[in-house]
Design an enzyme around this catalytic site. Sequence first.
Site, PDB file in Angstrom:
ATOM      1  N   ASN A  10      12.928  55.704 -42.911  1.00  0.00           N
ATOM      2  CA  ASN A  10      11.787  56.363 -43.869  1.00  0.00           C
ATOM      3  C   ASN A  10      10.734  55.036 -43.539  1.00  0.00           C
ATOM      4  OD1 ASN A  10      10.757  56.689 -46.016  1.00  0.00           O
ATOM      5  ND2 ASN A  10      11.906  56.156 -47.577  1.00  0.00           N
ATOM      6  N   TRP A  11      10.113  55.524 -42.767  1.00  0.00           N
ATOM      7  CA  TRP A  11       9.164  54.113 -42.835  1.00  0.00           C
ATOM      8  C   TRP A  11       7.987  54.329 -43.995  1.00  0.00           C
ATOM      9  CZ3 TRP A  11       6.446  55.581 -37.442  1.00  0.00           C
ATOM     10  CH2 TRP A  11       7.724  54.966 -36.346  1.00  0.00           C
ATOM     11  N   LYS A  12       7.913  54.757 -44.814  1.00  0.00           N
ATOM     12  CA  LYS A  12       7.178  55.341 -45.688  1.00  0.00           C
ATOM     13  C   LYS A  12       5.567  54.827 -46.009  1.00  0.00           C
ATOM     14  CE  LYS A  12      11.097  53.036 -48.452  1.00  0.00           C
ATOM     15  NZ  LYS A  12      11.351  52.097 -50.054  1.00  0.00           N
ATOM     16  N   HIS A  96      12.111  61.128 -52.803  1.00  0.00           N
ATOM     17  CA  HIS A  96      12.892  59.596 -53.174  1.00  0.00           C
ATOM     18  C   HIS A  96      12.090  59.287 -54.266  1.00  0.00           C
ATOM     19  CE1 HIS A  96      12.500  55.718 -52.033  1.00  0.00           C
ATOM     20  NE2 HIS A  96      12.786  56.431 -50.555  1.00  0.00           N
ATOM     21  N   GLU A 168      20.645  57.532 -53.295  1.00  0.00           N
ATOM     22  CA  GLU A 168      20.015  55.580 -52.960  1.00  0.00           C
ATOM     23  C   GLU A 168      20.309  55.091 -54.575  1.00  0.00           C
ATOM     24  OE1 GLU A 168      17.144  55.285 -49.219  1.00  0.00           O
ATOM     25  OE2 GLU A 168      16.492  56.134 -50.281  1.00  0.00           O
ATOM     26  N   SER A 222      19.206  48.755 -48.628  1.00  0.00           N
ATOM     27  CA  SER A 222      18.888  47.425 -48.293  1.00  0.00           C
ATOM     28  C   SER A 222      19.689  47.710 -46.952  1.00  0.00           C
ATOM     29  CB  SER A 222      18.917  46.759 -48.680  1.00  0.00           C
ATOM     30  OG  SER A 222      17.591  46.758 -49.917  1.00  0.00           O
ATOM     31  N   GLY A 243      14.446  52.341 -44.887  1.00  0.00           N
ATOM     32  CA  GLY A 243      13.514  51.565 -44.989  1.00  0.00           C
ATOM     33  C   GLY A 243      13.024  50.745 -43.857  1.00  0.00           C
ATOM     34  N   GLY A 244      13.188  49.184 -44.819  1.00  0.00           N
ATOM     35  CA  GLY A 244      12.896  48.185 -44.059  1.00  0.00           C
ATOM     36  C   GLY A 244      13.204  48.430 -43.041  1.00  0.00           C
TER      37      GLY A 244
END
Length: 269
Positions: A10-12, A96, A168, A222, A243-244
């Site tokens: 999920n690159w946001k 999300h 999440e 995370s 994500g990150g």
Amino acid sequence: MKPQTIIAANWKMNMTNTDAAAFAREFKRIYKGQGDVKTVICAPYTSLSVLTAEFKGTGIYVGAQNMYYEEKGTFTGEISCAMLADIGVTYVILGHSERRAKFGETDENVNKKVHAALSNGLTPIICVGETLEQRNAGITAEWVMGQVRSALTGVDAAGAARCVIAYEPIWAISKGAVLSGDKSLVATSETANDACGGIHNVLKDLYGADTADKITIQYGGSMDGINCTDLLAQSYISGGLIGGASLNAENFSEIVRKAQELNVPKGVY
Ligand code: PEP
């Protein structure tokens, strides 16, 4: 039957088109094939076409991070399912927590979007999760189960079997644990598995064991190339929403690789 393992990025709101193309080329260079694990990159709208072109024929799937449930019309700024499907997008993240908290996404909207996605052949990745306050108040199970039931209202067993649920916990998302190494910011495997087991039970209650056993339940919050091994080894966790750690091709491919190594049958729930 064990659900499909799905590792999704999920690159946001990160990555320009240029960044996305560079990532795709690098990821294809490192990536050693799917194995039994499905890999999905959920990118900003602007990069979706570039990614579907880059990943054509590789077995790597492309997803959006949102969409609107109406087919077309006076909805300035929105994107429809048909627009996504037309450019080769096959997944879409729905509900999300950032969209729920910052853009007023409601359970009712998420449910409408799930129906629209399924009708258009897209696989919805439905996000659910509790805040720290809710966890401390002891209402995690009730809250998360409510979100799952609400998102799937009116969805039949065949439709549900095509959905992915991403658990999440909001308190564990994007807390910088990947960079800081602060493990207290990641749900322990047991905590994550408990919640995913609860989700599995709701799915069993709604659709029966056969269908519930087919639905992938991901953990997100995370996850990185180190903690993924323990998280993905849990009985009810069949994937990750990342994500990150998905913004760098090396880091993300490490998670995919570890998921492939772990992807041995987990047995009957
Ligand atoms: C997310 O927001 O979907 C997510 C899992 O982010 P991160 O991995 O950065 O916590």
